[in-house]
Design a protein around this motif. Structure first.
Motif, PDB file in Angstrom:
ATOM      1  N   UNK A   1       0.800  -1.221   0.000  1.00  0.00           N
ATOM      2  CA  UNK A   1       0.000   0.000   0.000  1.00  0.00           C
ATOM      3  C   UNK A   1       0.833   1.273   0.000  1.00  0.00           C
ATOM      4  N   UNK A   2       2.019   1.215   0.556  1.00  0.00           N
ATOM      5  CA  UNK A   2       2.735   2.459   0.781  1.00  0.00           C
ATOM      6  C   UNK A   2       3.952   2.668  -0.117  1.00  0.00           C
ATOM      7  N   UNK A   3       4.236   1.728  -1.008  1.00  0.00           N
ATOM      8  CA  UNK A   3       5.326   1.953  -1.948  1.00  0.00           C
ATOM      9  C   UNK A   3       4.890   1.536  -3.335  1.00  0.00           C
ATOM     10  N   UNK A   4       5.600   2.054  -4.315  1.00  0.00           N
ATOM     11  CA  UNK A   4       5.377   1.561  -5.665  1.00  0.00           C
ATOM     12  C   UNK A   4       6.424   0.479  -5.916  1.00  0.00           C
ATOM     13  N   UNK A   5       6.142  -0.377  -6.889  1.00  0.00           N
ATOM     14  CA  UNK A   5       7.130  -1.387  -7.264  1.00  0.00           C
ATOM     15  C   UNK A   5       8.420  -0.692  -7.679  1.00  0.00           C
ATOM     16  N   UNK A   6       9.521  -1.073  -7.071  1.00  0.00           N
ATOM     17  CA  UNK A   6      10.795  -0.444  -7.416  1.00  0.00           C
ATOM     18  C   UNK A   6      11.902  -1.434  -7.096  1.00  0.00           C
TER      19      UNK A   6
ATOM     20  N   UNK B   1      -5.094  -9.317  -2.921  1.00  0.00           N
ATOM     21  CA  UNK B   1      -6.325  -9.881  -3.469  1.00  0.00           C
ATOM     22  C   UNK B   1      -7.547  -9.011  -3.175  1.00  0.00           C
ATOM     23  N   UNK B   2      -7.404  -8.035  -2.299  1.00  0.00           N
ATOM     24  CA  UNK B   2      -8.539  -7.136  -2.026  1.00  0.00           C
ATOM     25  C   UNK B   2      -8.729  -6.220  -3.231  1.00  0.00           C
ATOM     26  N   UNK B   3      -9.952  -6.217  -3.814  1.00  0.00           N
ATOM     27  CA  UNK B   3     -10.158  -5.461  -5.052  1.00  0.00           C
ATOM     28  C   UNK B   3      -9.799  -3.983  -4.891  1.00  0.00           C
ATOM     29  N   UNK B   4      -9.160  -3.433  -5.928  1.00  0.00           N
ATOM     30  CA  UNK B   4      -8.727  -2.053  -5.883  1.00  0.00           C
ATOM     31  C   UNK B   4      -9.910  -1.098  -5.758  1.00  0.00           C
ATOM     32  N   UNK B   5     -11.047  -1.470  -6.347  1.00  0.00           N
ATOM     33  CA  UNK B   5     -12.162  -0.513  -6.307  1.00  0.00           C
ATOM     34  C   UNK B   5     -12.684  -0.273  -4.891  1.00  0.00           C
ATOM     35  N   UNK B   6     -12.471  -1.256  -3.981  1.00  0.00           N
ATOM     36  CA  UNK B   6     -12.886  -1.017  -2.598  1.00  0.00           C
ATOM     37  C   UNK B   6     -12.070   0.114  -1.984  1.00  0.00           C
ATOM     38  N   UNK B   7     -10.800   0.160  -2.341  1.00  0.00           N
ATOM     39  CA  UNK B   7      -9.956   1.247  -1.829  1.00  0.00           C
ATOM     40  C   UNK B   7     -10.425   2.578  -2.404  1.00  0.00           C
ATOM     41  N   UNK B   8     -10.734   2.560  -3.712  1.00  0.00           N
ATOM     42  CA  UNK B   8     -11.142   3.803  -4.366  1.00  0.00           C
ATOM     43  C   UNK B   8     -12.440   4.333  -3.760  1.00  0.00           C
ATOM     44  N   UNK B   9     -13.402   3.418  -3.512  1.00  0.00           N
ATOM     45  CA  UNK B   9     -14.648   3.849  -2.878  1.00  0.00           C
ATOM     46  C   UNK B   9     -14.357   4.468  -1.529  1.00  0.00           C
ATOM     47  N   UNK B  10     -13.482   3.814  -0.781  1.00  0.00           N
ATOM     48  CA  UNK B  10     -13.163   4.312   0.551  1.00  0.00           C
ATOM     49  C   UNK B  10     -12.587   5.733   0.465  1.00  0.00           C
ATOM     50  N   UNK B  11     -11.669   5.940  -0.483  1.00  0.00           N
ATOM     51  CA  UNK B  11     -11.138   7.297  -0.651  1.00  0.00           C
ATOM     52  C   UNK B  11     -12.243   8.271  -1.039  1.00  0.00           C
TER      53      UNK B  11
ATOM     54  N   UNK C   1      -8.438   3.641   5.256  1.00  0.00           N
ATOM     55  CA  UNK C   1      -8.765   2.661   4.229  1.00  0.00           C
ATOM     56  C   UNK C   1      -8.074   1.327   4.521  1.00  0.00           C
ATOM     57  N   UNK C   2      -6.807   1.397   4.912  1.00  0.00           N
ATOM     58  CA  UNK C   2      -6.067   0.164   5.205  1.00  0.00           C
ATOM     59  C   UNK C   2      -6.675  -0.575   6.397  1.00  0.00           C
ATOM     60  N   UNK C   3      -6.932   0.152   7.474  1.00  0.00           N
ATOM     61  CA  UNK C   3      -7.380  -0.540   8.690  1.00  0.00           C
ATOM     62  C   UNK C   3      -8.852  -0.931   8.653  1.00  0.00           C
TER      63      UNK C   3
ATOM     64  N   UNK D   1      -9.630  -5.870   7.168  1.00  0.00           N
ATOM     65  CA  UNK D   1     -10.757  -6.777   7.416  1.00  0.00           C
ATOM     66  C   UNK D   1     -11.033  -7.713   6.241  1.00  0.00           C
ATOM     67  N   UNK D   2     -10.912  -7.168   5.002  1.00  0.00           N
ATOM     68  CA  UNK D   2     -11.175  -8.022   3.842  1.00  0.00           C
ATOM     69  C   UNK D   2     -10.086  -9.064   3.661  1.00  0.00           C
ATOM     70  N   UNK D   3      -8.869  -8.746   4.090  1.00  0.00           N
ATOM     71  CA  UNK D   3      -7.745  -9.671   3.905  1.00  0.00           C
ATOM     72  C   UNK D   3      -7.563 -10.602   5.103  1.00  0.00           C
TER      73      UNK D   3
END
Lengths: 250, 278
Positions: B91-96, B160-170, B179-181, B186-188
Motif C-alpha cells: 500500500x505504501x510503496x510503488x514497485x521499485x 487480493x482485495x479489489x482495488x475498487x474497494x480502496x477507491x470507494x473508501x477514498x 482505508x487500510x485498517x 478486514x477483507x484480507x
C-alpha cells in the motif's frame, strides 16, 4: 439563482503524454442535474473525476487550468474535506464486503461522529432517501454482497448520503443495471436533485434526456457544446453534437 | 502403438486415485503409529505433571507450557512486524528496485534451513546480546524464522482485495490509513490468518532453532530470561538419547493432537471472520 456550483476554467489534463481534456470550460448549476454525454474515451469520466480529485489516484496525471467548487479553487480545499463535500457513485455497484449496516456507518465512523443512536438515525434516514428502508430494515446485518445489483447501487448511494455531500458525481451509475432498475434509479436522481447538485456521466442518451436539466456533449477531450437539455436534444448548434444524438456515430 | 484414448482415460483416473490415496495413507499411517505407541501412556497425570529424572518418569507439563509460551509470544512479535511489512510493500510503496530487494530478502529468508536460524540466534541473541539460553532468545529466533511466511501470505491476501474497494473508501473521504485498517485488513483477514496458522504449525514443531536459543531446561520457565523446553525438543531428546521411547511417543501424540487442535480452532475463527465479511 443559477450560481455555478462546479466550474472549470481552461482545464487541460494529461495522462502521461495523452491529452485527455482539451481546454475545457465547464460549469454546473446547483440543485439541478447536469449530464455529460459522448462516445467512449471522450473524457467525460475524466472530467467528472476532477471534481473530487479521484484522478490523483492515477499515476502520471498532469493538470493545468482551474477547477472550482462553489467558486473556490479545489487546490485551496483539503482533499479529505473536498471528497466529503463532493461524493461519488461508481459504474459498478461496489459495496464493501461487510453487512448492510457496516456499509452504512463506514462514513460516519471515519468522520468520528458515530454514536450508536445517531448512527441508527442516519442509517434510517439515508436508507429511506433511496427507498431501501422498507426492504432492509430487518436485514441490516445481511451481507451487502447478497443484495441485487440495483439494491447494491442504491445502497452505495445511501452510503454516500451518510457523509452529507453537497454535490453527487455519478459515473454511469446504471450501466450494470437492467432497464427497470435503471428507471427506478433515475426516479431517485430526480428526487435527490431537490437537495443535491448532481453531475452524471452516461452512455445512454435517452437517460440524459430523461433526467437532466443541462447537458454537455464531449468529443475527443473537448467540451463541444453545453446547454439546457431540451436545447441540446432539439436544436444542437454544433453539427458534431447533432451527429452524435441522431446516432450517426458514437 | 497407439493406446485407446478411453483406456488411457481410465488408466489415468486409476493412477490419480492411487496417488491421492497414497498421500492420505501416509498421513493415516503416521498418526496411527503414534497413537498405538503413545496412547497407552497419555493420561491426565502425564499432561499435568512435570518430568522426573530427565523425562524417564513423570509427565510433560513444563514442556507444554514452554511450547505455548514460545509460540504465543513469537506470534505476538511476528504478526505486527509481518503484517506491517506486507502493508508497506503493497500500500505504501510503488514497485521499485527497493521493494524487489525486500521481496528477494523475504523469499531467501523463507528458504533457509531452520538450524541456521538456530545458529544465528545462538551467536546474536544468546551470546552477543547476552540473553543466554532463554525464552526471549527463542522467541526472537522463531520470530525471524516465521516472519517470511507471515509477510508473504499477508501480502497475497492484501493484494487480493479489489482495488475498487480502496477507491470507494477514498471517495467517501477516508484517509489511506483508515482505508487500510477499516477496509483492506478486514477483507484480507482470512488470508492473513492462514499465514499465522501456518506459522504456528512451524513454531510448534521446530526443534533445531529452539535447542540452540531457548535451551532445553526441564524446569517450568517463569521469566523471559529463563531457559525452557518445548514438546518437540523434549521428544527429540527423549528419542535421540534413548531415555524413554514410551514417553517419547506419548509426547509426540500430545504434540500431534495440539497441532490438530490449533488447526480446528483456526478453521473456526476463519469461518467466523469469513462469514462476517462475505
Amino acid at each position: 439563482m443559477n450560481n455555478n456550483v462546479l466550474r472549470t476554467d481552461h482545464l487541460n489534463l494529461y495522462y502521461g503524454t495523452f491529452h485527455a481534456l482539451l481546454d475545457v470550460d465547464f460549469h454546473a448549476f446547483g440543485k439541478s442535474i447536469t449530464a455529460l454525454i459522448g462516445p467512449s474515451g471522450c473524457g467525460k469520466s475524466t472530467l467528472l473525476r476532477c471534481f473530487n480529485r479521484m484522478n490523483d489516484l492515477v499515476d502520471d496525471v498532469k493538470l493545468t487550468g482551474g477547477i472550482f467548487v462553489k467558486e473556490k479553487s479545489i487546490e485551496e480545499v483539503d482533499i479529505i474535506e473536498l471528497r466529503k463535500r463532493v461524493g461519488m457513485v461508481f459504474q459498478r455497484p461496489n459495496p464493501f464486503p461487510f453487512s448492510v449496516y457496516e456499509n452504512m456507518v463506514y462514513g460516519l465512523k471515519i468522520h468520528g461522529i458515530s454514536s450508536r443512536r445517531r448512527n441508527e438515525e442516519v442509517v434510517e434516514r439515508c436508507l429511506k432517501a433511496v427507498g431501501l428502508w422498507d426492504d432492509l430494515k430487518d436485514k441490516l446485518s445481511l451481507s451487502a454482497l447478497s443484495l441485487s445489483e440495483e439494491m447494491k447501487q442504491r445502497l452505495c448511494i445511501a452510503r454516500l448520503l451518510t457523509v452529507e455531500p453537497e454535490i453527487i458525481l455519478l459515473d454511469e451509475p446504471c450501466s450494470a443495471l437492467d432497464p427497470i432498475a435503471t428507471l427506478r434509479i433515475e426516479e431517485l436522481m430526480i428526487e435527490l436533485k431537490q437537495n443535491y447538485t448532481i453531475l452524471i456521466v452516461t452512455h445512454n442518451m435517452q437517460q440524459a434526456a430523461r433526467v437532466s436539466d443541462f447537458t454537455g456533449f464531449m468529443l475527443l477531450g473537448e467540451l463541444v457544446e453545453f446547454g439546457s437539455t431540451s436545447e441540446i436534444f432539439t436544436s444542437p448548434k454544433d453539427e458534431r453534437t447533432e451527429g452524435y444524438i441522431t446516432g450517426r456515430f458514437g | 502403438m497407439r493406446i485407446n484414448p478411453r483406456f488411457a482415460d481410465k488408466l489415468v483416473k486409476i493412477a490419480l486415485n492411487g496417488q491421492a490415496f497414497f498421500t492420505v495413507w501416509i498421513l493415516v499411517a503416521i498418526v496411527a503409529v503414534i497413537c498405538v505407541k503413545g496412547l497407552p501412556y497419555v493420561n491426565l497425570e502425564f499432561i499435568f505433571s512435570s518430568p522426573v529424572d530427565m523425562g524417564r518418569h513423570g509427565g510433560i507439563f513444563s514442556t507444554i507450557i514452554g511450547t505455548v509460551l514460545l509460540v504465543i509470544l513469537s506470534i505476538f512479535v511476528a504478526t505486527p512486524l509481518g503484517v506491517g511489512t506486507a502493508i508497506f510493500l503493497t500500500e505504501y510503496t510503488k514497485e521499485s528496485v527497493f521493494t524487489k530487494i525486500i521481496r528477494f530478502g523475504v523469499e531467501s529468508l523463507a528458504g533457509i534451513p531452520s538450524i541456521l536460524y538456530g545458529l544465528f540466534g545462538f551467536i546474536f541473541f544468546v551470546i552477543k546480546l547476552r540473553m543466554g539460553w532463554s525464552l526471549l532468545a527463542g522467541v526472537f529466533t522463531i520470530t525471524i524464522m516465521i516472519l517470511p511466511t507471515i509477510i508473504r501470505t499477508s501480502e497475497e491476501a492484501i493484494k487480493a482485495v479489489p482495488r475498487n474497494l480502496r477507491i470507494v473508501s477514498y471517495s467517501l473521504s477516508a484517509t489511506k490509513w483508515e482505508t487500510v485498517t477499516k477496509v483492506v485488513l478486514p477483507s484480507a483477514a482470512p488470508g492473513i490468518l492462514t499465514g499465522i496458522m501456518l506459522s504456528i504449525g512451524r513454531a510448534v514443531g521446530e526443534t533445531a532453532a529452539v535447542i540452540f536459543t531457548m535451551g532445553s531446561s526441564l524446569r517450568l520457565p517463569t521469566s523471559l530470561m529463563e531457559s525452557g523446553r518445548t514438546m518437540a525438543v523434549h521428544f527429540y531428546i527423549l528419542a535421540r538419547e534413548g531415555i524413554s521411547m514410551q514417553k517419547a511417543y506419548a509426547t509426540a501424540l500430545v504434540l500431534v493432537l495440539s497441532i490438530l487442535f490449533i488447526n480446528i480452532i483456526a478453521y473456526y475463527i476463519m469461518n467466523r471472520v469469513v462469514s462476517k465479511y462475505s
